[in-house]
Design a protein around this motif. Structure first.
Motif, PDB file in Angstrom:
ATOM      1  N   PRO A 148     -59.353  28.581  27.752  1.00  0.00           N
ATOM      2  CA  PRO A 148     -59.378  28.545  29.203  1.00  0.00           C
ATOM      3  C   PRO A 148     -60.792  28.604  29.741  1.00  0.00           C
ATOM      4  O   PRO A 148     -61.650  29.268  29.184  1.00  0.00           O
ATOM      5  CB  PRO A 148     -58.595  29.810  29.594  1.00  0.00           C
ATOM      6  CG  PRO A 148     -58.634  30.688  28.389  1.00  0.00           C
ATOM      7  CD  PRO A 148     -58.689  29.783  27.221  1.00  0.00           C
ATOM      8  N   ALA A 149     -61.045  27.876  30.797  1.00  0.00           N
ATOM      9  CA  ALA A 149     -62.393  27.821  31.349  1.00  0.00           C
ATOM     10  C   ALA A 149     -62.681  29.050  32.198  1.00  0.00           C
ATOM     11  O   ALA A 149     -61.797  29.791  32.605  1.00  0.00           O
ATOM     12  CB  ALA A 149     -62.541  26.552  32.212  1.00  0.00           C
ATOM     13  N   GLY A 150     -63.997  29.208  32.443  1.00  0.00           N
ATOM     14  CA  GLY A 150     -64.430  30.249  33.379  1.00  0.00           C
ATOM     15  C   GLY A 150     -64.486  31.629  32.772  1.00  0.00           C
ATOM     16  O   GLY A 150     -64.648  31.814  31.586  1.00  0.00           O
ATOM     17  N   ARG A 151     -64.305  32.646  33.633  1.00  0.00           N
ATOM     18  CA  ARG A 151     -64.510  34.029  33.233  1.00  0.00           C
ATOM     19  C   ARG A 151     -63.586  34.479  32.112  1.00  0.00           C
ATOM     20  O   ARG A 151     -63.926  35.337  31.324  1.00  0.00           O
ATOM     21  CB  ARG A 151     -64.299  34.948  34.435  1.00  0.00           C
ATOM     22  CG  ARG A 151     -65.392  34.848  35.480  1.00  0.00           C
ATOM     23  CD  ARG A 151     -65.087  35.794  36.627  1.00  0.00           C
ATOM     24  NE  ARG A 151     -66.228  35.898  37.505  1.00  0.00           N
ATOM     25  CZ  ARG A 151     -67.193  36.787  37.373  1.00  0.00           C
ATOM     26  NH1 ARG A 151     -67.171  37.632  36.367  1.00  0.00           N
ATOM     27  NH2 ARG A 151     -68.190  36.832  38.225  1.00  0.00           N
ATOM     28  N   GLY A 152     -62.404  33.884  32.041  1.00  0.00           N
ATOM     29  CA  GLY A 152     -61.446  34.356  31.063  1.00  0.00           C
ATOM     30  C   GLY A 152     -61.657  33.813  29.664  1.00  0.00           C
ATOM     31  O   GLY A 152     -60.885  34.096  28.772  1.00  0.00           O
ATOM     32  N   TRP A 153     -62.728  33.023  29.487  1.00  0.00           N
ATOM     33  CA  TRP A 153     -62.918  32.402  28.189  1.00  0.00           C
ATOM     34  C   TRP A 153     -63.173  33.440  27.122  1.00  0.00           C
ATOM     35  O   TRP A 153     -63.942  34.379  27.285  1.00  0.00           O
ATOM     36  CB  TRP A 153     -64.094  31.437  28.235  1.00  0.00           C
ATOM     37  CG  TRP A 153     -64.487  30.939  26.868  1.00  0.00           C
ATOM     38  CD1 TRP A 153     -63.809  30.023  26.120  1.00  0.00           C
ATOM     39  CD2 TRP A 153     -65.613  31.333  26.098  1.00  0.00           C
ATOM     40  NE1 TRP A 153     -64.447  29.818  24.924  1.00  0.00           N
ATOM     41  CE2 TRP A 153     -65.568  30.607  24.887  1.00  0.00           C
ATOM     42  CE3 TRP A 153     -66.669  32.225  26.306  1.00  0.00           C
ATOM     43  CZ2 TRP A 153     -66.527  30.738  23.896  1.00  0.00           C
ATOM     44  CZ3 TRP A 153     -67.628  32.358  25.321  1.00  0.00           C
ATOM     45  CH2 TRP A 153     -67.556  31.635  24.126  1.00  0.00           C
ATOM     46  N   ALA A 154     -62.503  33.259  25.987  1.00  0.00           N
ATOM     47  CA  ALA A 154     -62.779  34.062  24.795  1.00  0.00           C
ATOM     48  C   ALA A 154     -62.766  33.124  23.613  1.00  0.00           C
ATOM     49  O   ALA A 154     -61.972  32.175  23.559  1.00  0.00           O
ATOM     50  CB  ALA A 154     -61.739  35.157  24.625  1.00  0.00           C
ATOM     51  N   PRO A 186     -68.390  33.728  19.104  1.00  0.00           N
ATOM     52  CA  PRO A 186     -67.892  32.879  18.014  1.00  0.00           C
ATOM     53  C   PRO A 186     -68.418  33.296  16.648  1.00  0.00           C
ATOM     54  O   PRO A 186     -67.647  33.393  15.685  1.00  0.00           O
ATOM     55  CB  PRO A 186     -68.389  31.480  18.408  1.00  0.00           C
ATOM     56  CG  PRO A 186     -68.531  31.532  19.891  1.00  0.00           C
ATOM     57  CD  PRO A 186     -69.005  32.923  20.190  1.00  0.00           C
ATOM     58  N   ALA A 187     -69.724  33.533  16.544  1.00  0.00           N
ATOM     59  CA  ALA A 187     -70.308  33.884  15.248  1.00  0.00           C
ATOM     60  C   ALA A 187     -69.816  35.251  14.777  1.00  0.00           C
ATOM     61  O   ALA A 187     -69.545  35.442  13.586  1.00  0.00           O
ATOM     62  CB  ALA A 187     -71.830  33.866  15.337  1.00  0.00           C
ATOM     63  N   ILE A 188     -69.685  36.198  15.700  1.00  0.00           N
ATOM     64  CA  ILE A 188     -69.193  37.530  15.323  1.00  0.00           C
ATOM     65  C   ILE A 188     -67.759  37.436  14.802  1.00  0.00           C
ATOM     66  O   ILE A 188     -67.410  38.030  13.764  1.00  0.00           O
ATOM     67  CB  ILE A 188     -69.296  38.495  16.516  1.00  0.00           C
ATOM     68  CG1 ILE A 188     -70.769  38.775  16.845  1.00  0.00           C
ATOM     69  CG2 ILE A 188     -68.564  39.796  16.224  1.00  0.00           C
ATOM     70  CD1 ILE A 188     -70.977  39.505  18.160  1.00  0.00           C
ATOM     71  N   ALA A 189     -66.922  36.683  15.509  1.00  0.00           N
ATOM     72  CA  ALA A 189     -65.527  36.542  15.078  1.00  0.00           C
ATOM     73  C   ALA A 189     -65.433  35.894  13.705  1.00  0.00           C
ATOM     74  O   ALA A 189     -64.680  36.347  12.834  1.00  0.00           O
ATOM     75  CB  ALA A 189     -64.745  35.730  16.106  1.00  0.00           C
ATOM     76  N   LEU A 190     -66.211  34.829  13.483  1.00  0.00           N
ATOM     77  CA  LEU A 190     -66.180  34.154  12.188  1.00  0.00           C
ATOM     78  C   LEU A 190     -66.754  35.033  11.080  1.00  0.00           C
ATOM     79  O   LEU A 190     -66.263  35.010   9.947  1.00  0.00           O
ATOM     80  CB  LEU A 190     -66.959  32.843  12.265  1.00  0.00           C
ATOM     81  CG  LEU A 190     -66.268  31.700  13.010  1.00  0.00           C
ATOM     82  CD1 LEU A 190     -67.240  30.561  13.258  1.00  0.00           C
ATOM     83  CD2 LEU A 190     -65.058  31.198  12.232  1.00  0.00           C
ATOM     84  N   ALA A 191     -67.788  35.804  11.396  1.00  0.00           N
ATOM     85  CA  ALA A 191     -68.380  36.682  10.388  1.00  0.00           C
ATOM     86  C   ALA A 191     -67.390  37.760   9.960  1.00  0.00           C
ATOM     87  O   ALA A 191     -67.325  38.130   8.780  1.00  0.00           O
ATOM     88  CB  ALA A 191     -69.660  37.310  10.930  1.00  0.00           C
ATOM     89  N   GLU A 192     -66.609  38.251  10.913  1.00  0.00           N
ATOM     90  CA  GLU A 192     -65.641  39.314  10.597  1.00  0.00           C
ATOM     91  C   GLU A 192     -64.384  38.758   9.935  1.00  0.00           C
ATOM     92  O   GLU A 192     -63.866  39.340   8.967  1.00  0.00           O
ATOM     93  CB  GLU A 192     -65.282  40.075  11.873  1.00  0.00           C
ATOM     94  CG  GLU A 192     -66.446  40.900  12.418  1.00  0.00           C
ATOM     95  CD  GLU A 192     -66.091  41.630  13.704  1.00  0.00           C
ATOM     96  OE1 GLU A 192     -65.194  41.146  14.427  1.00  0.00           O
ATOM     97  OE2 GLU A 192     -66.717  42.664  13.987  1.00  0.00           O
TER      98      GLU A 192
END
Length: 626
Positions: free
Chosen positions: A38-44, A194-200
């Motif tokens: 999702p675009a904007g502030r809610g992006w994760a 993104p990098a933190i999620a992939l690293a974990e």
């Protein structure tokens, strides 16, 4: 299969009909698998469900080329490209996307770039071009004898690289923070997600990474790196193995929360210095003060005019300490002064007459590079300005040296007629790097080349906590300085080692514009050590002079010379071409030339403006966008 009109002009009437071009089925599948956040502030960040990359470190895997309408990201690994594309969909800028891409590359392409290295970023915001210099610097405790042994002889390159001696102060993170302050739209911390999620969560070891680890020996000598990259039996983790890096995740969390100072001071900085200074065989001189004192620089981009296919263009590249823009500008400028300027491809390949002229022009450019180019804060440009090496009358003079056979010598020139006080730098190896090209939907674009120099850098992996696997690799960028500080007559080499100095580079991030309208036409660049200059020049020639789409230009076989033999990519040129070049006096070396080119080019498809993207079939890169 659909034909597209390709044009570097605004109107489709100026376009050319090219070979059939199929927007990548692969990219459609990848985007469908990834989904759009999702675009904007809610992006994760959403970790993509991507297949294991099909290509290995050798050989060629066909890439289809890509077409996007609003934005495009080209990077060296699909996971990194996807992170940048997600950032752009969330409303981020090109700089925001580049930060996300770089952090993921630190994890998934550790052999080439990362937070332990440096980068050059060329940025266009629709009005001006800026050159952000994140090149590493030499520690204050070094001197020009850094790479000489006790007898005053240069160290063997392999001996100089491995260990702390070769490590410069990393600059990429500080430079990206500087660019983000000016051009970022999303919060700094979100770009690390993104990098933190992939690293974990882990990522699948690709064929290329596995192959490079299999051929690597020095990396196994570092206990942290050996425990992370290799199994207990000493073999690298197999292709598809899910590799997790909780130590890197922790470091990235600190940088995300605290900004770049988390790398340049505190526990991470202490771990870097400890790693460098405590190497058991080849310790370095990097200090906490060196890290705390690092400052990125904003320099004036080096732009020059160039004509191609009756188009007036403006080519912008990175100024010294990079040698790329000047060398490329000289090669293209010298070619333009010969009958080969308008020579077409023959059977989809450059012919021997053209290759001969290109090689001779390159030898002259590399002679000037060896003579003059170095950190501009330490070395004055010839004739008082770096653009003197690209002046029309100077290139006219140099072009008279181009003959029908290989010249016995290729001397450096004298811009402005002023003799040089410098000694020519002897040729020595250069390696490494990765390239990122991005255009966003907001009118911004960039070309960023990023590096830790040799494959796996200094072979030192930094960890702040021995209980957490992983970490990040440090650069060996100081080996880009001349090992020899002076010639036999005592004349200094411009690119010799000095405290606080930035080593000369070949990185060539390039942006191309329509000269009259100022419209951005192209972003391109490549890894490849000194051959970056040739890889990038080839792609510019393919798109601008031969009318190819970027993928077709990248697909062309590689070629180039550093002043000695003329190198041709193995298995890509006919024997008749090799024989014709040998008859002109060239020593021809057919060798693997694994570039890692990325390019994005403005064009037309079905009468609508689009971006055409290309990624090197010799590596793992892809292009993504909407």
């Amino acid at each position: 299969m659909t034909k597209h009109t390709f044009s570097l002009h605004r109107t489709p009437t100026n376009g050319r009909r090219l070979r059939p071009f199929l927007p990548a089925l692969l990219i459609a599948l990848l985007l469908a698998a990834c989904g759009a956040p999702p675009a904007g502030r809610g992006w994760a960040y959403r970790a993509p469900d991507l297949p294991v990359q099909p290509e290995s470190a050798s050989g060629i895997t066909d890439k289809p080329g890509w077409t996007t309408r609003h934005f495009a990201v080209a990077a060296a690994n699909p996971l990194a490209t996807d992170a940048g594309a997600q950032v752009l969909r969330a409303g981020g800028s090109a700089v925001d996307a580049a930060i996300a891409v770089q952090m993921v590359l630190t994890l998934v392409e550790p052999q080439s770039s990362g937070i332990g290295g440096g980068a050059f970023l060329l940025h266009h915001d629709g009005r001006r071009v800026q050159a952000f210099d994140g090149r590493e610097t030499a520690p204050t405790a070094v001197n020009e004898k850094l790479f000489l042994d006790t007898d005053g002889q240069p160290l063997p390159f392999a001996q100089a690289v491995v260990g702390g001696r070769s490590v410069g102060v990393p600059g990429a993170v500080a430079m990206l923070a500087q660019a983000h302050r000016q051009h970022g739209r999303l919060p700094w911390a979100r770009l690390f997600e993104p990098a933190i999620a992939l690293a974990e969560q882990g990522f699948a070891v690709s064929p290329r990474l596995h192959t490079l680890l299999q051929g690597e020996t020095a990396l196994r000598q570092d206990p942290v790196a050996a425990a992370y990259f290799y199994r207990a039996d000493g073999q690298p983790h197999p292709v598809g193995h899910v590799l997790r890096n909780p130590e890197l995740a922790a470091v990235l969390r600190a940088i995300a929360a605290q900004g770049p100072q988390a790398l340049y001071s505190g526990p991470v900085a202490q771990a870097i210095v400890r790693k460098v200074q405590a190497h058991p065989v080849n310790p370095g001189r990097l200090s906490l003060d060196d890290l705390a004192g690092y400052r990125p620089k904003e320099r004036e981009a080096l732009c020059h005019e160039h004509a191609a296919a009756q188009r007036a263009l403006r080519l912008c590249g990175f100024p010294p300490p990079s040698s790329g823009a000047i060398a490329i500008g000289q090669i293209l400028g010298l070619l333009a002064r010969t009958p080969q300027a308008t020579a077409p491809l023959a059977n989809s390949l450059p012919g021997p007459d053209w290759l001969h002229t290109y090689a001779e022009a390159s030898r002259l450019a590399f002679a000037d590079r060896a003579q003059y180019l170095a950190d501009p804060d330490f070395v004055a440009p010839p004739a008082g300005r770096w653009s003197s090496l690209l002046d029309a009358h100077y290139l006219d003079e140099r072009a008279r040296l181009l003959g029908p056979a290989r010249s016995p010598q290729a001397p450096a020139g004298q811009p402005g007629g002023v003799p040089s006080a410098w000694a020519a730098m002897p040729e020595q190896p250069e390696y490494g790097t990765s390239h990122i090209s991005i255009v966003d939907g907001l009118g911004n674009a960039l070309a960023m080349t990023t590096t830790i120099e040799a494959g796996f850098g200094a072979r030192l992996m930094v960890s702040t906590d021995p209980t957490r696997p992983g970490g990040f690799l440090l650069n060996n960028q100081l080996t880009d300085f001349s090992f020899v500080p002076a010639d036999a007559q005592g004349r200094p080499v411009a690119n010799r080692v000095e405290p606080g100095k930035r080593p000369r580079s070949s990185m060539s991030p390039t942006l191309v514009f329509d000269r009259d309208s100022g419209q951005l036409l192209m972003s391109a660049g490549s890894p490849g050590g000194a051959l970056i200059i040739h890889f990038t020049a080839k792609t510019l020639l393919g798109v601008l002079h031969w009318g190819l789409l970027p993928q077709a230009a990248i697909d062309l076989p590689n070629f180039g010379t550093l002043g000695g033999p003329l190198m041709l990519e193995a298995g890509r040129f006919p024997a008749t071409t090799v024989q014709a070049l040998q008859q002109r006096g060239h020593t021809v070396s057919e060798t693997p030339m694994p570039s890692g080119l990325q390019a994005i080019v403005r064009g037309q498809a079905h009468g609508e403006p689009v971006w055409f993207g290309g990624a090197d079939p010799r590596r793992e890169g892809v292009v993504m966008g909407d």
